[in-house]
Each structure stands twice: as C-alpha cells, then as structure tokens.
Design an enzyme around this catalytic site. Structure first.
Site, PDB file in Angstrom:
ATOM      1  N   ASP A 196       1.011  -1.024  -0.266  1.00 55.50           N
ATOM      2  CA  ASP A 196       0.086   0.458   0.137  1.00 55.50           C
ATOM      3  C   ASP A 196       0.888   1.185   0.040  1.00 55.50           C
ATOM      4  O   ASP A 196       1.621   1.011   1.257  1.00 55.50           O
ATOM      5  CB  ASP A 196      -0.881   0.083   1.158  1.00 55.50           C
ATOM      6  CG  ASP A 196      -2.179   1.820   1.325  1.00 55.50           C
ATOM      7  OD1 ASP A 196      -1.783   1.943   0.074  1.00 55.50           O
ATOM      8  OD2 ASP A 196      -2.162   1.539   2.143  1.00 55.50           O
ATOM      9  N   LYS A 197       0.449   1.947  -0.500  1.00 56.12           N
ATOM     10  CA  LYS A 197       1.801   3.416  -1.398  1.00 56.12           C
ATOM     11  C   LYS A 197       1.796   4.225   0.494  1.00 56.12           C
ATOM     12  O   LYS A 197       2.653   3.838   0.914  1.00 56.12           O
ATOM     13  CB  LYS A 197       1.112   3.974  -2.275  1.00 56.12           C
ATOM     14  CG  LYS A 197       2.257   5.377  -2.415  1.00 56.12           C
ATOM     15  CD  LYS A 197       1.381   6.225  -4.070  1.00 56.12           C
ATOM     16  CE  LYS A 197       0.436   6.540  -3.499  1.00 56.12           C
ATOM     17  NZ  LYS A 197       0.334   7.521  -2.285  1.00 56.12           N
TER      18      LYS A 197
END
Length: 376
Positions: free
Chosen positions: A335-336
């Site tokens: 997840d960025k």
C-alpha cells in the site's frame, strides 16, 4: 473489584454516550485520582504492546549450530578425531566455531542497534489526574484516564472522545485511508467499521489538526493496535530460501556420502579381502573428506558482508539469512500511502516573484526553517 471487570468487557465504546462510558469506567471529565491510577496500573500493567520473549546470549549462540550442514560437519569432526586425525578434526571444529561466532556477533550488533532505537523513543502523554493536567509516560496511561491530544501528537491509547475542537486524525496506520478523519462526540452505530467510528481516537494514530480529549477505554494489547500485534504474533515462521537449499544440499550430500561409503566398504571387504577394521577406517576417512567444511564459513562471511552493506544504507537486519531472502524478492505488493510515503502532505518550496524559498523539516513535525538559496 470494579477495576478487574473493566478490561474483561468487550464494550462497543463508540456506541455509548460519554456519561455511560464514564459510569462504566468509574471516571469523569476531571480524570482519575492519582491513587486510582496507581491501582489500575498495578491491575492492568503498563500501556505497552507486548514483546515476545527475548533470547538469551547463550540461546542465540547455540542456535548458530542449528543447521543440518553444521550437524554433518560436527559428525565429520568427531569421526576425524576417532580416526586419530587431530589436525583435521581441529580444522573442522574451528571452521564451525568461527561460523557460529560471526553469526552470533552480527545478531548481537543488530539487537543492540534496535535497543538503541527503542531507547530514543520515549513517548509522553498529557492526562488529567485529580483535575490537573500532567505529562506522564505513555505507558502509565490506564483505562479511565482522561487523555488530552493535540495536533502533531500520537494517540497513546484507544480513547472515547469527550471533547473535540476541529479534531482530525490520520488513521492510515489502521485503515489505510490517506485522508484524515473528522472526529465528533456523537455515538456511532455499534456495528460500525473501524474507520467509521468517529467518536473514537485509536492508539498509534496521528493527530493531524485540532485539539481534543478522550477517556482511555483500551490500553496495551487490548487496543486495536495491540490486536493487530497479536495477529502478527501468530504468523508462521518459514525457512529462508537459502536455508532450505542448504538443508536440501546437506541431506543429499549425507545420503550420497553414506551410499558411496557403503559401496566402498562392501567392495573392500567382499572383493578385495580387506580386514573389516581396515575397510571401516578407509570408509570413514572417505566420508570425512567428502564433507565441504569451508562451505558454512564462506556462506556466513558472504551474508555478513551483505549485512554490513545494508547497514551502510541505514537498514538493520537482525538475522543473517534475511539478507538472502531480501535479495530473492522479485515482486513487492504494498500500500503506497504511509508505507512508501509518509502520508504527510507538506510544502517544500515557496516560489515568489523575488526568490524561491526552501522549506525544511520532516512531515508534520513543528520544526524547520525557511531558506533562500541555502541560507537561513
């Protein structure tokens, strides 16, 4: 005692009114008394996520020998000693010992580095005790404490909010949502998802704006962050690819050596007429010679060099085989927001007609400078 039943309840705190929360936890908006806080701290323990048992230095050292190839080398060394080849046995045992010492020292350095980092983190929290605002260590917070939170602070425990002024909290650590959540005092529905519990502030989340206060309803392992930590503790520990390959190699080498030794023994006794004792000594010598005693040391030294190079890039690796595992990663699913980035949108430069101003500082921390062409 009332305090002992507090932690046992699985209450939907987000769905209760402030008065109900105060009644159930035996507190009010002025906070606990110092005596009550001390009593609850003794009953519930520190507001700290549980840590797994630490391995002693002796255990860490002995685990360096917990490898199939090392077992084979030790067996080869004992056989060499049995044959009277003291020098060969000494070399094998020395290689095994050097291999263990290198791994032990490297893991010890990693543990010390992690301890130093933990020592740098000394979180504090503001609470109301006996109606007065105090700054205490975050691990001293107990259920029923009234905790004050402000912009730039981490929430030290799960709180049922009782005051909120333009309060917005970044809950990306729990929900993955990059947008800070506006907090209110109104109860929410009991089945509401974690991200929809706007009357709550959760341990470990970040106050992006505003001010507020809340009653601590869950601390330590009982908090939402603590529940995640408990789930991580159930993750199965797998062998690294390198260890699996080395174990497979050791098994194949052992079977091959035993097979060749058996064939050579049968050939010497049955076809060449060797005495049983003489044939056995020859076969044992053949088995010892087939063991690659330098392989574990070579592998350990290579991994240690990799760890040193990673340390130069500010990456601490606790165990040697993890270096090879990291190098074997081909796809990373991440997840960025908040993982590859800090999830903090900040101004880095201000461009005017006269000059370009550089803004220093890290994230939302209230520290930094304005610079023009590198000058303050």
């Amino acid at each position: 005692m009332q305090n002992n039943s507090i932690e046992d309840r699985q209450e939907p705190w987000h769905a209760l009114s402030v008065d109900d929360v105060c009644a159930k936890l035996g507190t009010d908006s002025a906070g606990l008394s110092a005596a009550a806080a001390a009593e609850r701290h003794a009953a519930f323990g520190p507001n700290r996520l549980p840590q797994g048992p630490r391995r002693s230095a002796l255990v860490r050292f002995l685990l360096q020998f917990h490898n199939l190839l090392i077992y084979v080398l030790l067996a080869a060394g004992m056989l060499a000693m049995f044959l009277g080849h003291a020098i060969d046995a000494g070399v094998i045992f020395a290689v095994v010992l050097v291999n263990a010492v290198i791994g032990f020292v490297q893991e010890g350095r990693a543990e010390q580095a992690l301890d130093a980092i933990r020592g740098m983190i000394d979180p504090k929290a503001s609470v109301l005790r006996d109606g007065r605002r105090l700054t205490v260590a975050a691990d001293a917070i107990v259920p029923g404490d009234v905790v004050i939170v402000e912009a730039g602070a981490r929430v030290p425990a799960d709180l049922r909010l009782i005051r909120a002024r333009n309060l917005r909290i970044d809950e990306a650590i729990l929900t993955g949502e990059s947008v800070a959540v506006d907090k209110t005092l109104a109860p929410t529905a009991a089945p509401a998802a974690l991200g929809d519990r706007t009357s709550m502030a959760f341990s470990g989340t970040f106050v992006a704006a505003g001010q507020g206060a809340g009653i601590a309803v869950a601390t330590g392992a009982k908090s939402e962050l603590g529940l995640i930590g408990a789930l991580l503790g159930t993750v199965e520990t797998l062998q690294t690819p390198l260890i699996r390959q080395m174990d497979g190699f050791a098994k194949r080498l052992t079977l091959f050596t035993l097979g060749i030794s058996a064939v050579a023994f049968a050939f010497a006794v049955l076809l060449r007429g060797y005495a049983f004792t003489d044939a056995f000594m020859v076969v044992v010598g053949l088995a010892v010679a087939a063991i690659p005693e330098g392989l574990p040391a070579t592998m350990t030294i290579a991994l240690a060099i990799g760890i040193q190079r990673m340390a130069a890039r500010n990456a601490i690796i606790r165990r040697l085989p993890a270096v090879e595992t990291l190098g074997s990663v081909s796809v990373i699913c991440s997840d960025k927001t908040g993982t590859l980035t800090r999830n903090e949108m900040t101004v880095r430069a201000v461009v005017t007609a006269e000059a370009v101003f550089e803004v220093t500082g890290v994230g939302y921390e209230p520290h930094g400078e304005y610079r023009v062409e590198g000058r303050d």
